[in-house]
Design an enzyme around this catalytic site. Structure first.
Site, PDB file in Angstrom:
ATOM      1  N   LYS A  85       3.488  -3.659   7.349  1.00  0.00           N
ATOM      2  CA  LYS A  85       3.748  -3.984   5.947  1.00  0.00           C
ATOM      3  C   LYS A  85       5.186  -3.617   5.579  1.00  0.00           C
ATOM      4  O   LYS A  85       5.879  -4.380   4.895  1.00  0.00           O
ATOM      5  CB  LYS A  85       2.771  -3.230   5.032  1.00  0.00           C
ATOM      6  CG  LYS A  85       1.355  -3.784   5.001  1.00  0.00           C
ATOM      7  CD  LYS A  85       0.481  -2.978   4.053  1.00  0.00           C
ATOM      8  CE  LYS A  85      -0.958  -3.482   4.016  1.00  0.00           C
ATOM      9  NZ  LYS A  85      -1.069  -4.817   3.392  1.00  0.00           N
TER      10      LYS A  85
ATOM     11  N   SER B 192       0.844  -1.194   0.000  1.00  0.00           N
ATOM     12  CA  SER B 192       0.000   0.000   0.000  1.00  0.00           C
ATOM     13  C   SER B 192       0.876   1.239   0.000  1.00  0.00           C
ATOM     14  O   SER B 192       1.967   1.256   0.585  1.00  0.00           O
ATOM     15  CB  SER B 192      -0.892   0.015   1.240  1.00  0.00           C
ATOM     16  OG  SER B 192      -1.621   1.231   1.331  1.00  0.00           O
TER      17      SER B 192
ATOM     18  N   PRO C  31       4.482   7.744   9.018  1.00  0.00           N
ATOM     19  CA  PRO C  31       4.045   6.969  10.192  1.00  0.00           C
ATOM     20  C   PRO C  31       2.717   7.440  10.758  1.00  0.00           C
ATOM     21  O   PRO C  31       2.025   6.680  11.440  1.00  0.00           O
ATOM     22  CB  PRO C  31       5.187   7.188  11.199  1.00  0.00           C
ATOM     23  CG  PRO C  31       6.368   7.573  10.369  1.00  0.00           C
ATOM     24  CD  PRO C  31       5.810   8.350   9.211  1.00  0.00           C
ATOM     25  N   ASP C  32       2.333   8.694  10.481  1.00  0.00           N
ATOM     26  CA  ASP C  32       1.079   9.242  11.003  1.00  0.00           C
ATOM     27  C   ASP C  32      -0.082   9.059  10.041  1.00  0.00           C
ATOM     28  O   ASP C  32      -1.163   9.634  10.255  1.00  0.00           O
ATOM     29  CB  ASP C  32       1.250  10.734  11.313  1.00  0.00           C
ATOM     30  CG  ASP C  32       2.278  10.989  12.409  1.00  0.00           C
ATOM     31  OD1 ASP C  32       2.309  10.196  13.366  1.00  0.00           O
ATOM     32  OD2 ASP C  32       3.046  11.967  12.294  1.00  0.00           O
TER      33      ASP C  32
END
Length: 302
Positions: free
Chosen positions: A179, A146, A152-153
């Site tokens: 992932k 994806s 990270p946010d």
């Protein structure tokens, strides 16, 4: 130079063949004489559904296997005979029935289906099954991942995340981080030695939509960059059928797609008599990247 494992149709395993993208890929492989696909599904119910969906064009080979069970993955089939593994398994968030204070639905993962278990442990078991076979032939792992992994946010990471009211510690969720951890693991496995015959292709689709494939110009990029690849304001989405087609073409042309990691989106469908034809030469799909791959020093993983 390492050669393909088989001289006839390539034997390709599709895990997550009961899911929407996995089912599309499995169906496309079945319809192409260059491939001999085997689908992995988690339950007998999924197996029946895939059999009904595929019709009678070719007798599908389906195996019930829980990829989060390492022993089950190893015993599922003879991995020495597999040319390529397409990983379409993924944690799938669902509404919990609860809502936020603002009235928005809260999403979570079913028991045993959270990202750490499915997107990390489950993928690791599959990668190990391919990497653990001694072979002089090329072995190829193609992953449907994806976009969003550099952030990270990203909102997707909040799905299924809970906070202990006493300690404030957060657990669960973080699907893109898990992932990314499995992707880095695969890349490390493929580069474990200079003579490694394991190849990887990691596809980062934008938002997946259930619309007809083959009707849009595809956009490739790296590192979630929409400005440099497709232009600012370019689409964020891509049909599942197109993602599946790219994964199939990666299996067909490991020399072009081997050891590549990239993002995938699609323009709106062409319209009108003057609209340009949609390109179908997948050998040139990655040319706009000029050799670039996704940079795994960006963002973070678990």
């Amino acid at each position: 130079m390492a050669s393909a494992l088989t001289t006839g149709p390539k034997r390709v395993v599709v895990s997550g063949a009961g899911g929407q993208t996995g089912k599309s890929l499995f169906r496309q492989l079945l319809e192409d004489d260059d491939f001999d696909p085997i689908g992995l599904v988690r339950t007998e119910t999924s197996k029946v559904a895939v059999l009904e969906d595929c019709g009678a064009s070719k007798a599908p080979s389906l195996i019930v296997c829980d990829v989060t069970d390492e022993a089950a993955v190893k015993a599922a089939l003879d991995w020495t005979s597999v040319d390529a593994l397409c990983i379409c398994t993924s944690g799938t968030p669902r509404p919990t029935g609860e809502t936020t204070e603002e009235g928005r639905p809260i999403f979570g993962y079913p028991e045993g289906g959270d990202p750490e278990i499915v997107d990390w442990i489950g993928q690791k078991h599959q990668i190990d099954a391919m990497a653990g076979v001694a072979s002089d032939s090329v072995r190829h792992v193609v992953v449907c991942s994806s976009m969003g992994g550099t952030d990270p946010d990203n909102m997707l990471n909040t799905l299924g995340r809970t906070k202990d009211p006493e300690t404030g510690k957060e657990t669960g969720g973080n699907i893109l981080l898990w992932k990314r951890k499995s992707e880095k693991y695969l890349i490390e496995k493929a580069g474990a030695s200079v003579d490694s015959n394991l190849r990887y292709t990691i596809v980062h689709p934008g938002g997946l939509i259930n619309e007809t494939g083959g009707e849009r110009e595809l956009i490739v990029g790296v590192d979630d960059d929409r400005v440099g690849y497709g232009g600012e304001g370019s689409p964020r989405t891509v049909p599942r059928d197109d993602v599946a087609r790219v994964m199939m073409e990666a299996c067909r042309s490991v020399d072009i797609f081997g050891n590549r990691s990239f993002d995938l989106r699609a323009h709106e469908p062409a319209a009108g008599d003057e609209a340009p034809a949609v390109a179908t030469d997948f050998s040139k799909l990655l040319d706009p990247l000029e050799g670039k791959n996704c940079d795994y020093s960006l963002g973070k993983s678990m």
